[in-house]
Design a protein around this motif. Structure first.
Motif, PDB file in Angstrom:
ATOM      1  N   PRO A  81       4.166  -2.871 -35.748  1.00  0.00           N
ATOM      2  CA  PRO A  81       2.749  -2.651 -35.444  1.00  0.00           C
ATOM      3  C   PRO A  81       1.921  -3.936 -35.388  1.00  0.00           C
ATOM      4  O   PRO A  81       1.043  -4.075 -34.522  1.00  0.00           O
ATOM      5  N   GLU A  82       2.223  -4.871 -36.290  1.00  0.00           N
ATOM      6  CA  GLU A  82       1.447  -6.109 -36.316  1.00  0.00           C
ATOM      7  C   GLU A  82       1.691  -6.974 -35.079  1.00  0.00           C
ATOM      8  O   GLU A  82       0.900  -7.878 -34.774  1.00  0.00           O
ATOM      9  N   ARG A  83       2.790  -6.722 -34.372  1.00  0.00           N
ATOM     10  CA  ARG A  83       3.150  -7.539 -33.215  1.00  0.00           C
ATOM     11  C   ARG A  83       2.889  -6.813 -31.898  1.00  0.00           C
ATOM     12  O   ARG A  83       3.171  -7.340 -30.819  1.00  0.00           O
ATOM     13  N   LEU A  84       2.372  -5.591 -31.993  1.00  0.00           N
ATOM     14  CA  LEU A  84       2.249  -4.745 -30.808  1.00  0.00           C
ATOM     15  C   LEU A  84       1.364  -5.378 -29.736  1.00  0.00           C
ATOM     16  O   LEU A  84       1.711  -5.396 -28.555  1.00  0.00           O
ATOM     17  N   ALA A  85       0.233  -5.915 -30.137  1.00  0.00           N
ATOM     18  CA  ALA A  85      -0.689  -6.524 -29.169  1.00  0.00           C
ATOM     19  C   ALA A  85      -0.028  -7.692 -28.450  1.00  0.00           C
ATOM     20  O   ALA A  85      -0.169  -7.852 -27.228  1.00  0.00           O
ATOM     21  N   ALA A  86       0.726  -8.507 -29.185  1.00  0.00           N
ATOM     22  CA  ALA A  86       1.403  -9.658 -28.582  1.00  0.00           C
ATOM     23  C   ALA A  86       2.505  -9.209 -27.623  1.00  0.00           C
ATOM     24  O   ALA A  86       2.703  -9.806 -26.558  1.00  0.00           O
ATOM     25  N   ASP A  87       3.230  -8.154 -27.986  1.00  0.00           N
ATOM     26  CA  ASP A  87       4.292  -7.637 -27.108  1.00  0.00           C
ATOM     27  C   ASP A  87       3.712  -7.114 -25.801  1.00  0.00           C
ATOM     28  O   ASP A  87       4.245  -7.363 -24.720  1.00  0.00           O
ATOM     29  N   ILE A  88       2.610  -6.374 -25.899  1.00  0.00           N
ATOM     30  CA  ILE A  88       1.958  -5.830 -24.705  1.00  0.00           C
ATOM     31  C   ILE A  88       1.440  -6.968 -23.823  1.00  0.00           C
ATOM     32  O   ILE A  88       1.613  -6.948 -22.595  1.00  0.00           O
TER      33      ILE A  88
ATOM     34  N   GLN B 235      -1.812   1.454 -22.584  1.00  0.00           N
ATOM     35  CA  GLN B 235      -1.050   2.683 -22.804  1.00  0.00           C
ATOM     36  C   GLN B 235       0.161   2.756 -21.875  1.00  0.00           C
ATOM     37  O   GLN B 235       1.243   3.195 -22.279  1.00  0.00           O
ATOM     38  N   PHE B 236      -0.011   2.327 -20.648  1.00  0.00           N
ATOM     39  CA  PHE B 236       1.102   2.292 -19.695  1.00  0.00           C
ATOM     40  C   PHE B 236       2.188   1.345 -20.195  1.00  0.00           C
ATOM     41  O   PHE B 236       3.375   1.699 -20.230  1.00  0.00           O
ATOM     42  N   LEU B 237       1.813   0.155 -20.601  1.00  0.00           N
ATOM     43  CA  LEU B 237       2.797  -0.845 -21.007  1.00  0.00           C
ATOM     44  C   LEU B 237       3.501  -0.473 -22.306  1.00  0.00           C
ATOM     45  O   LEU B 237       4.708  -0.691 -22.452  1.00  0.00           O
ATOM     46  N   VAL B 238       2.769   0.109 -23.258  1.00  0.00           N
ATOM     47  CA  VAL B 238       3.411   0.455 -24.523  1.00  0.00           C
ATOM     48  C   VAL B 238       4.431   1.578 -24.331  1.00  0.00           C
ATOM     49  O   VAL B 238       5.442   1.647 -25.048  1.00  0.00           O
ATOM     50  N   SER B 239       4.224   2.435 -23.332  1.00  0.00           N
ATOM     51  CA  SER B 239       5.210   3.481 -23.046  1.00  0.00           C
ATOM     52  C   SER B 239       6.540   2.858 -22.640  1.00  0.00           C
ATOM     53  O   SER B 239       7.615   3.312 -23.058  1.00  0.00           O
ATOM     54  N   PHE B 240       6.488   1.822 -21.819  1.00  0.00           N
ATOM     55  CA  PHE B 240       7.720   1.155 -21.398  1.00  0.00           C
ATOM     56  C   PHE B 240       8.352   0.370 -22.542  1.00  0.00           C
ATOM     57  O   PHE B 240       9.585   0.356 -22.683  1.00  0.00           O
ATOM     58  N   LEU B 241       7.542  -0.271 -23.359  1.00  0.00           N
ATOM     59  CA  LEU B 241       8.103  -1.004 -24.502  1.00  0.00           C
ATOM     60  C   LEU B 241       8.799  -0.045 -25.468  1.00  0.00           C
ATOM     61  O   LEU B 241       9.915  -0.314 -25.931  1.00  0.00           O
TER      62      LEU B 241
ATOM     63  N   SER C 297      -6.037  -0.663 -26.597  1.00  0.00           N
ATOM     64  CA  SER C 297      -6.548   0.609 -26.116  1.00  0.00           C
ATOM     65  C   SER C 297      -5.385   1.591 -25.964  1.00  0.00           C
ATOM     66  O   SER C 297      -4.979   1.946 -24.865  1.00  0.00           O
ATOM     67  N   ILE C 298      -4.820   1.989 -27.105  1.00  0.00           N
ATOM     68  CA  ILE C 298      -3.733   2.972 -27.106  1.00  0.00           C
ATOM     69  C   ILE C 298      -4.006   4.007 -28.198  1.00  0.00           C
ATOM     70  O   ILE C 298      -4.714   3.740 -29.159  1.00  0.00           O
ATOM     71  N   ARG C 299      -3.424   5.183 -28.032  1.00  0.00           N
ATOM     72  CA  ARG C 299      -3.572   6.233 -29.043  1.00  0.00           C
ATOM     73  C   ARG C 299      -2.835   5.825 -30.312  1.00  0.00           C
ATOM     74  O   ARG C 299      -1.680   5.390 -30.236  1.00  0.00           O
ATOM     75  N   PRO C 300      -3.432   6.010 -31.472  1.00  0.00           N
ATOM     76  CA  PRO C 300      -2.670   5.800 -32.707  1.00  0.00           C
ATOM     77  C   PRO C 300      -1.630   6.912 -32.859  1.00  0.00           C
ATOM     78  O   PRO C 300      -1.885   8.066 -32.506  1.00  0.00           O
ATOM     79  N   LEU C 301      -0.465   6.559 -33.341  1.00  0.00           N
ATOM     80  CA  LEU C 301       0.593   7.543 -33.557  1.00  0.00           C
ATOM     81  C   LEU C 301       0.358   8.288 -34.864  1.00  0.00           C
ATOM     82  O   LEU C 301      -0.248   7.757 -35.802  1.00  0.00           O
TER      83      LEU C 301
END
Length: 312
Positions: A25-32, A52-58, A5-9
């Motif tokens: 991008p393929e690993r984004l869900a696992a990183d979050i 969205q909060f967590l991806v900002s920090f990553l 649930s994040i905005r696409p860039l």
């Protein structure tokens, strides 16, 4: 794994995120999910854990999971210890709205060079130093930054270029910035926020400001010190860094007006009313922290003030 649930860039920002931030991008869900799992395992930490909060920090930590953990921990630890500086719990806080309406900080609508860093304009002295405390000023600024952290992909991916107009700054405004206050804000900006500051340009510098600046500079990290530029008491020195068209109309540019930016910021605060109210439930309990508690006095403590500073 659930859909993110994040905005696409945009294409340009996605390319920058991959090249500069090491985003896969393929690993984004696992990183979050790894970051979320870590948060849930911390007995002392109550933190937001939406995508969205967590991806900002990553992204702000170039996908170093350990740095992202550290920043989220500091983000909440400092807000719990110093809420008067760093936490808005009421979007209708009268002082916050009044300060917002002075235009002391605005984010300009078009990024630098169309797809680059977000441009922030900070104007010292547009508010009364007698009416507003440094805590109220800081709280307003960081509240606006918190919204940007969640909404502004240009700021998170490409960083922030800051213009500081000190034309209206007075001795009273300078003396609000005690070493202790400055240290707290510096630590929060460097160790808790997921932004990558690009350059900070000081313009319309009044007499006496350089003395003050030389006292402030050593409190910043070496990296931040290198990103500071003084441009005397004129505006044109900034053009080689920020072309005129990217400045607001009040400065002769084409990048929106300060009034328009203020209207947008007020709308954003309205939209985030429930969000800020929910901030009260997040924070840290240092008694439950595994290992040694944070030594806040050592981290943020600087004694003294600028009361004896002479400014013409």
């Amino acid at each position: 794994m659930a859909t993110l649930s994040i905005r696409p860039l945009s294409a340009q920002l996605q390319e920058a995120a991959i090249k500069e931030l090491h985003e896969v991008p393929e690993r984004l869900a696992a990183d979050i999910e790894a970051l979320r799992t870590w948060i849930q395992q911390q007995p002392h930490l109550r933190a937001r854990d939406d995508d969205q909060f967590l991806v900002s920090f990553l992204r702000g930590c170039k996908f170093s999971l350990e740095k992202a953990k550290s920043k989220i921990d500091r983000f909440y630890a400092l807000r719990t210890k110093y809420p008067e500086f760093f936490t808005i719990k009421d979007a209708d806080d009268q002082k916050v709205r009044e300060l917002l309406n002075t235009g002391m900080i605005v984010y300009l609508p078009t990024p630098l060079n169309e797809h680059g860093s977000r441009i922030a304009l900070i104007r010292s002295g547009v508010y009364s130093a007698e009416k507003y405390t440094i805590e109220e000023i800081a709280r307003t600024m960081y509240g606006i930054q918190e919204i940007s952290m969640l909404e502004d992909d240009y700021a998170v991916v490409n960083g922030i270029t800051t213009i500081v107009d000190v034309k209206q700054g007075t001795a009273a405004h300078l003396m609000q910035m005690s070493p202790s206050s400055l240290k707290k804000m510096t630590i929060f900006s460097e160790e808790a926020l997921p932004f990558r500051p690009k350059n900070t340009h000081f313009i319309y510098i009044p007499s006496g400001f350089e003395t003050f600046f030389n006292i402030l500079k050593p409190m910043l990290s070496k990296k931040q010190q290198k990103r500071l530029s003084l441009h005397g008491n004129k505006l044109d020195g900034i053009y080689e860094h920020i072309p005129l068209k990217y400045l607001p109309k009040e400065y002769g540019g084409e990048n929106g007006s300060i009034e328009e930016c203020i209207v947008e910021l007020n709308k954003k605060l309205d939209e985030y009313r429930d969000y800020f109210k929910a901030n009260a439930q997040y924070g840290t309990n240092e008694k439950l922290r595994p290992g040694k508690p944070i030594d806040f006095d050592h981290l943020c403590g600087v004694q003294g003030s600028f009361r004896k500073l002479e400014v013409d």
